[in-house]
Design an enzyme around this catalytic site. Sequence first.
Site, PDB file in Angstrom:
ATOM      1  N   ARG A 141      38.458   0.598   3.476  1.00 44.66           N
ATOM      2  CA  ARG A 141      37.014   0.781   3.605  1.00 44.66           C
ATOM      3  C   ARG A 141      36.482   1.273   2.254  1.00 44.66           C
ATOM      4  NH1 ARG A 141      38.140  -1.899   7.252  1.00 44.66           N
ATOM      5  NH2 ARG A 141      37.626  -1.706   9.462  1.00 44.66           N
ATOM      6  N   LYS A 200      24.574  -6.165  14.994  1.00 48.70           N
ATOM      7  CA  LYS A 200      23.839  -5.816  13.768  1.00 48.70           C
ATOM      8  C   LYS A 200      23.438  -7.103  13.023  1.00 48.70           C
ATOM      9  CE  LYS A 200      23.047  -2.273  12.170  1.00 48.70           C
ATOM     10  NZ  LYS A 200      21.912  -1.304  12.338  1.00 48.70           N
ATOM     11  N   TYR A 231      45.214   3.730  13.118  1.00 53.85           N
ATOM     12  CA  TYR A 231      45.341   2.423  13.778  1.00 53.85           C
ATOM     13  C   TYR A 231      46.235   1.485  12.954  1.00 53.85           C
ATOM     14  CZ  TYR A 231      41.045   3.633  16.470  1.00 53.85           C
ATOM     15  OH  TYR A 231      40.104   4.228  17.272  1.00 53.85           O
ATOM     16  N   ALA A 267      20.684   2.884  16.290  1.00 51.47           N
ATOM     17  CA  ALA A 267      21.616   1.836  16.707  1.00 51.47           C
ATOM     18  C   ALA A 267      22.740   2.470  17.509  1.00 51.47           C
ATOM     19  CB  ALA A 267      22.212   1.136  15.479  1.00 51.47           C
ATOM     20  N   PHE A 308      23.721  10.643  12.609  1.00 52.66           N
ATOM     21  CA  PHE A 308      24.400  11.081  11.373  1.00 52.66           C
ATOM     22  C   PHE A 308      23.558  10.770  10.126  1.00 52.66           C
ATOM     23  CE2 PHE A 308      27.726   9.199   8.318  1.00 52.66           C
ATOM     24  CZ  PHE A 308      27.787  10.341   7.540  1.00 52.66           C
ATOM     25  N   THR A 324      24.527  -2.872   7.892  1.00 54.85           N
ATOM     26  CA  THR A 324      25.915  -2.560   7.548  1.00 54.85           C
ATOM     27  C   THR A 324      26.607  -3.708   6.813  1.00 54.85           C
ATOM     28  OG1 THR A 324      28.080  -2.163   8.558  1.00 54.85           O
ATOM     29  CG2 THR A 324      26.509  -3.343   9.894  1.00 54.85           C
ATOM     30  N   ASP A 325      27.652  -3.361   6.079  1.00 53.08           N
ATOM     31  CA  ASP A 325      28.450  -4.408   5.412  1.00 53.08           C
ATOM     32  C   ASP A 325      29.329  -5.170   6.415  1.00 53.08           C
ATOM     33  OD1 ASP A 325      30.333  -2.425   5.991  1.00 53.08           O
ATOM     34  OD2 ASP A 325      31.135  -2.298   3.959  1.00 53.08           O
ATOM     35  N   TYR A 355      29.901  -4.882  17.786  1.00 49.80           N
ATOM     36  CA  TYR A 355      28.978  -4.064  16.973  1.00 49.80           C
ATOM     37  C   TYR A 355      28.417  -4.883  15.811  1.00 49.80           C
ATOM     38  CZ  TYR A 355      27.599  -0.983  13.151  1.00 49.80           C
ATOM     39  OH  TYR A 355      26.908  -0.412  12.100  1.00 49.80           O
TER      40      TYR A 355
HETATM   41  P1  NAD Z   1      24.771   7.349  14.778  1.00 48.62           P
HETATM   42  O1  NAD Z   1      25.451   6.697  15.930  1.00 48.62           O
HETATM   43  O2  NAD Z   1      25.293   8.620  14.237  1.00 48.62           O
HETATM   44  O3  NAD Z   1      23.237   7.631  15.168  1.00 48.62           O
HETATM   45  C1  NAD Z   1      22.452   6.698  15.856  1.00 48.62           C
HETATM   46  C2  NAD Z   1      21.196   7.404  16.339  1.00 48.62           C
HETATM   47  O4  NAD Z   1      20.377   6.429  17.017  1.00 48.62           O
HETATM   48  C3  NAD Z   1      21.474   8.520  17.352  1.00 48.62           C
HETATM   49  O5  NAD Z   1      20.707   9.659  17.015  1.00 48.62           O
HETATM   50  C4  NAD Z   1      21.030   7.927  18.682  1.00 48.62           C
HETATM   51  O6  NAD Z   1      20.556   8.910  19.598  1.00 48.62           O
HETATM   52  C5  NAD Z   1      19.928   6.990  18.241  1.00 48.62           C
HETATM   53  N1  NAD Z   1      19.712   5.881  19.190  1.00 48.62           N
HETATM   54  C6  NAD Z   1      20.654   5.084  19.746  1.00 48.62           C
HETATM   55  N2  NAD Z   1      20.068   4.207  20.589  1.00 48.62           N
HETATM   56  C7  NAD Z   1      18.737   4.440  20.533  1.00 48.62           C
HETATM   57  C8  NAD Z   1      17.610   3.838  21.159  1.00 48.62           C
HETATM   58  N3  NAD Z   1      17.750   2.828  22.027  1.00 48.62           N
HETATM   59  N4  NAD Z   1      16.382   4.320  20.873  1.00 48.62           N
HETATM   60  C9  NAD Z   1      16.231   5.359  20.005  1.00 48.62           C
HETATM   61  N5  NAD Z   1      17.260   5.964  19.401  1.00 48.62           N
HETATM   62  C10 NAD Z   1      18.502   5.510  19.648  1.00 48.62           C
HETATM   63  O7  NAD Z   1      24.676   6.230  13.676  1.00 48.62           O
HETATM   64  P2  NAD Z   1      24.770   6.367  12.066  1.00 48.62           P
HETATM   65  O8  NAD Z   1      26.177   6.340  11.676  1.00 48.62           O
HETATM   66  O9  NAD Z   1      23.883   7.463  11.631  1.00 48.62           O
HETATM   67  O10 NAD Z   1      24.122   4.959  11.652  1.00 48.62           O
HETATM   68  C11 NAD Z   1      22.721   4.829  11.457  1.00 48.62           C
HETATM   69  C12 NAD Z   1      22.417   3.395  11.062  1.00 48.62           C
HETATM   70  O11 NAD Z   1      23.103   3.076   9.858  1.00 48.62           O
HETATM   71  C13 NAD Z   1      22.867   2.354  12.099  1.00 48.62           C
HETATM   72  O12 NAD Z   1      21.895   1.345  12.165  1.00 48.62           O
HETATM   73  C14 NAD Z   1      24.175   1.820  11.525  1.00 48.62           C
HETATM   74  O13 NAD Z   1      24.385   0.486  11.947  1.00 48.62           O
HETATM   75  C15 NAD Z   1      23.897   1.903  10.041  1.00 48.62           C
HETATM   76  N6  NAD Z   1      25.080   2.078   9.179  1.00 48.62           N
HETATM   77  C16 NAD Z   1      25.991   3.067   9.442  1.00 48.62           C
HETATM   78  C17 NAD Z   1      27.052   3.252   8.571  1.00 48.62           C
HETATM   79  C18 NAD Z   1      28.070   4.339   8.798  1.00 48.62           C
HETATM   80  O14 NAD Z   1      29.086   4.389   8.086  1.00 48.62           O
HETATM   81  N7  NAD Z   1      27.868   5.264   9.717  1.00 48.62           N
HETATM   82  C19 NAD Z   1      27.196   2.418   7.446  1.00 48.62           C
HETATM   83  C20 NAD Z   1      26.257   1.401   7.235  1.00 48.62           C
HETATM   84  C21 NAD Z   1      25.185   1.267   8.098  1.00 48.62           C
HETATM   85  O1  DAU Z   2      31.255  -0.384   7.141  1.00 51.40           O
HETATM   86  C1  DAU Z   2      30.166   0.270   7.711  1.00 51.40           C
HETATM   87  C2  DAU Z   2      30.515   0.724   9.114  1.00 51.40           C
HETATM   88  O2  DAU Z   2      31.411   1.815   8.977  1.00 51.40           O
HETATM   89  C3  DAU Z   2      29.309   1.132   9.930  1.00 51.40           C
HETATM   90  O3  DAU Z   2      28.474   0.000  10.119  1.00 51.40           O
HETATM   91  C4  DAU Z   2      29.736   1.679  11.306  1.00 51.40           C
HETATM   92  O4  DAU Z   2      28.596   2.128  12.013  1.00 51.40           O
HETATM   93  C5  DAU Z   2      30.676   2.844  11.062  1.00 51.40           C
HETATM   94  O5  DAU Z   2      31.148   3.331  12.301  1.00 51.40           O
HETATM   95  C6  DAU Z   2      31.854   2.412  10.182  1.00 51.40           C
HETATM   96  O6  DAU Z   2      32.710   1.491  10.888  1.00 51.40           O
HETATM   97  P1  DAU Z   2      34.321   1.589  10.820  1.00 51.40           P
HETATM   98  O7  DAU Z   2      34.876   0.940  12.020  1.00 51.40           O
HETATM   99  O8  DAU Z   2      34.823   1.152   9.491  1.00 51.40           O
HETATM  100  O9  DAU Z   2      34.472   3.215  10.884  1.00 51.40           O
HETATM  101  P2  DAU Z   2      35.508   4.156  11.695  1.00 51.40           P
HETATM  102  O10 DAU Z   2      35.305   5.538  11.179  1.00 51.40           O
HETATM  103  O11 DAU Z   2      35.422   3.937  13.152  1.00 51.40           O
HETATM  104  O12 DAU Z   2      36.911   3.630  11.185  1.00 51.40           O
HETATM  105  C7  DAU Z   2      37.248   3.634   9.808  1.00 51.40           C
HETATM  106  C8  DAU Z   2      38.630   3.021   9.678  1.00 51.40           C
HETATM  107  O13 DAU Z   2      39.579   3.909  10.257  1.00 51.40           O
HETATM  108  C9  DAU Z   2      38.793   1.701  10.425  1.00 51.40           C
HETATM  109  O14 DAU Z   2      39.655   0.850   9.672  1.00 51.40           O
HETATM  110  C10 DAU Z   2      39.451   2.089  11.736  1.00 51.40           C
HETATM  111  C11 DAU Z   2      40.302   3.283  11.350  1.00 51.40           C
HETATM  112  N1  DAU Z   2      40.483   4.328  12.396  1.00 51.40           N
HETATM  113  C12 DAU Z   2      39.384   4.787  13.060  1.00 51.40           C
HETATM  114  C13 DAU Z   2      39.508   5.750  14.039  1.00 51.40           C
HETATM  115  C14 DAU Z   2      38.295   6.245  14.794  1.00 51.40           C
HETATM  116  C15 DAU Z   2      41.747   4.852  12.636  1.00 51.40           C
HETATM  117  O15 DAU Z   2      42.737   4.454  11.993  1.00 51.40           O
HETATM  118  N2  DAU Z   2      41.868   5.817  13.595  1.00 51.40           N
HETATM  119  C16 DAU Z   2      40.805   6.283  14.317  1.00 51.40           C
HETATM  120  O16 DAU Z   2      41.002   7.148  15.201  1.00 51.40           O
END
Ligand code: NAD
Ligand code: DAU
Length: 359
Positions: A225, A165, A218, A84, A13, A135-136, A161
Site C-alpha cells: 500500500r 466508489k 492477511y 462513505a 476518520f 480512492t485509488d 467497496y
Molecule cells: P470512515 O469510514 O472513517 O468515515 C465515513 C464517515 O461517513 C463516518 O463518519 C460515517 O458515519 C459517515 N457516513 C457513512 N454513511 C453515511 C451516510 N449514508 N450519510 C451520512 N454520513 C455517512 O471513512 P474515511 O476513512 O474517513 O474515508 C472518508 C472518504 O475518503 C471515503 O469516501 C473514502 O472512500 C475515501 N478514502 C479513504 C481512504 C482511507 O485510507 N481511509 C483513502 C482514500 C479515500
Molecule cells: O487505498 C485507499 C483505501 O485504503 C481506502 O479507499 C479504504 O477506504 C481504506 O480502508 C484502505 O483500504 P485497504 O483495504 O488498503 O486498508 P486496510 O487498512 O483495511 O488494509 C490495509 C492492508 O492490510 C491490506 O492489504 C489488507 C491488510 N490487512 C488489513 C487488516 C484489517 C491485514 O493484513 N490484516 C488486517 O487485519
Amino acid sequence: MNDTVIVTGGAGFIGSNFVLEWISQTGSKVVNLDLLTYAGNHENLLSIEKDPRHVFVKGDIGDRKLIAGLFAEHQPRAILHFAAESHVDRSIEGPEAFVKTNVLGTFALLEEAKAYWNGLTGKDKQDFRFLHVSTDEVYGTLGPDDPAFSETTPYTPNSPYSASKAGSDHLVRAYFHTYGLPVLTTNCSNNYGPYQFPEKLIPLVILNALEGKSLPVYGDGLNVRDWLFVKDHCSAIRTVLEKGKVGETYNVGGSSERKNIEVVHAICDILDEQRPSDKIGSRRSLITYVKDRPGHDRRYAINATKIREELGWQPTQVFEGGIRETVQWYLDNMQWVENVKSGAYQQWIDLNYSERLAK
Ligand code: NAD
Ligand code: DAU
C-alpha cells in the site's frame, strides 16, 4: 452565497481531521452532515463542539429533502463529499450498504447540488464546487513492476467497496459532462493518522500490540500500500478545492509504498521502544499470518505528478515520522480508544477474525 462549506462524513476518520483543520485554519463555517454510523464518532469533534462555525447535522446523504434544506438554508460555496462506507472487509461481508451509501447516496447529493447550482447566478454559480473524495482502489491492482496509477489508468475495481466508489466517480464525472455541474474528484491512496477507526490495519495493529494480542496479517503479508499521512490528504483536498480545474481528477499519494509486513514491523518496534513489556516481549512475536482477504489487491501506488506540477501540492510527512506520530496519538488518547471499542466493534472483530485465525 457566503464562505460556508458543507462537508459530508465529517465525523469519520478523514472527514473529522479535515473539519478540525478547516475550523482552525479558516474563518468560515462548516456544516457537517454525518449519519454517525459505526464509523462516525462525535468525540472526534469535541474540541469544536461549542464553536459557532461548526454546525453538526445528523442525517443521511441519501435523504434528499434534508440535503435540499441544507443547501437552501446555508447557501454554501462548496460541498466536500467524504461520507462513505469505507472498509473493504465489510464490503465483502455485506455489500448492500456500500451500494446504498456510496452509489445512491452520492447520486442524491449530485441531484440536490445540481438543483441548488442551477438556481445560482453570476459569480456564485461560477465559483460553486462539488468536491468528491475518492480512492485509488478504483484503479484495481498492480504487479510489482507496473507503473503507479495515473489519472488515465483505466478503472478496474475488484471489491464491492471499490466498485461502489468507482460507480460514484462515474456519476460525478457524468454530472460534469452532461449538466456542467462544477465537480472535482480526488483519488487518494491509503491514509493513516489520528482518529482512524481500529478496524483498519494500522490502528488495529497498534491496539492489539499494546494489549499483547495477536497481530493478524492477511495472506503472505507482502501486499503493498502507498501510505499518506491524513493531514497531507486534507491539505491536498484544500488545494484542489481552491486551485483545481473543474471536471478534472487528481491522484493524491505519499510516495510511501510499504509491504504490509513492513508496516506491522514498524509499529511493533515503536511500541517495544515506547511501551516495553516483559510480559509481552518482542511485539513481532505476536504476528500471526491468517487467511487472506478474498480478491485481495496486491499492490497500490500513486503517481501524484499532476497535483504536484499543476497545483503545487506535495506531502510534508514521511512514513517513518507519520507512523511514530500516529502511534503516539493512540497512546495519548486511550480514553478515545476505550470509547470506540464498544460492543459493536467487538462483534466485527469476532466476525472478521474468528474464521481467519483458523487458517
Ligand atoms: P470512515 O469510514 O472513517 O468515515 C465515513 C464517515 O461517513 C463516518 O463518519 C460515517 O458515519 C459517515 N457516513 C457513512 N454513511 C453515511 C451516510 N449514508 N450519510 C451520512 N454520513 C455517512 O471513512 P474515511 O476513512 O474517513 O474515508 C472518508 C472518504 O475518503 C471515503 O469516501 C473514502 O472512500 C475515501 N478514502 C479513504 C481512504 C482511507 O485510507 N481511509 C483513502 C482514500 C479515500
Ligand atoms: O487505498 C485507499 C483505501 O485504503 C481506502 O479507499 C479504504 O477506504 C481504506 O480502508 C484502505 O483500504 P485497504 O483495504 O488498503 O486498508 P486496510 O487498512 O483495511 O488494509 C490495509 C492492508 O492490510 C491490506 O492489504 C489488507 C491488510 N490487512 C488489513 C487488516 C484489517 C491485514 O493484513 N490484516 C488486517 O487485519
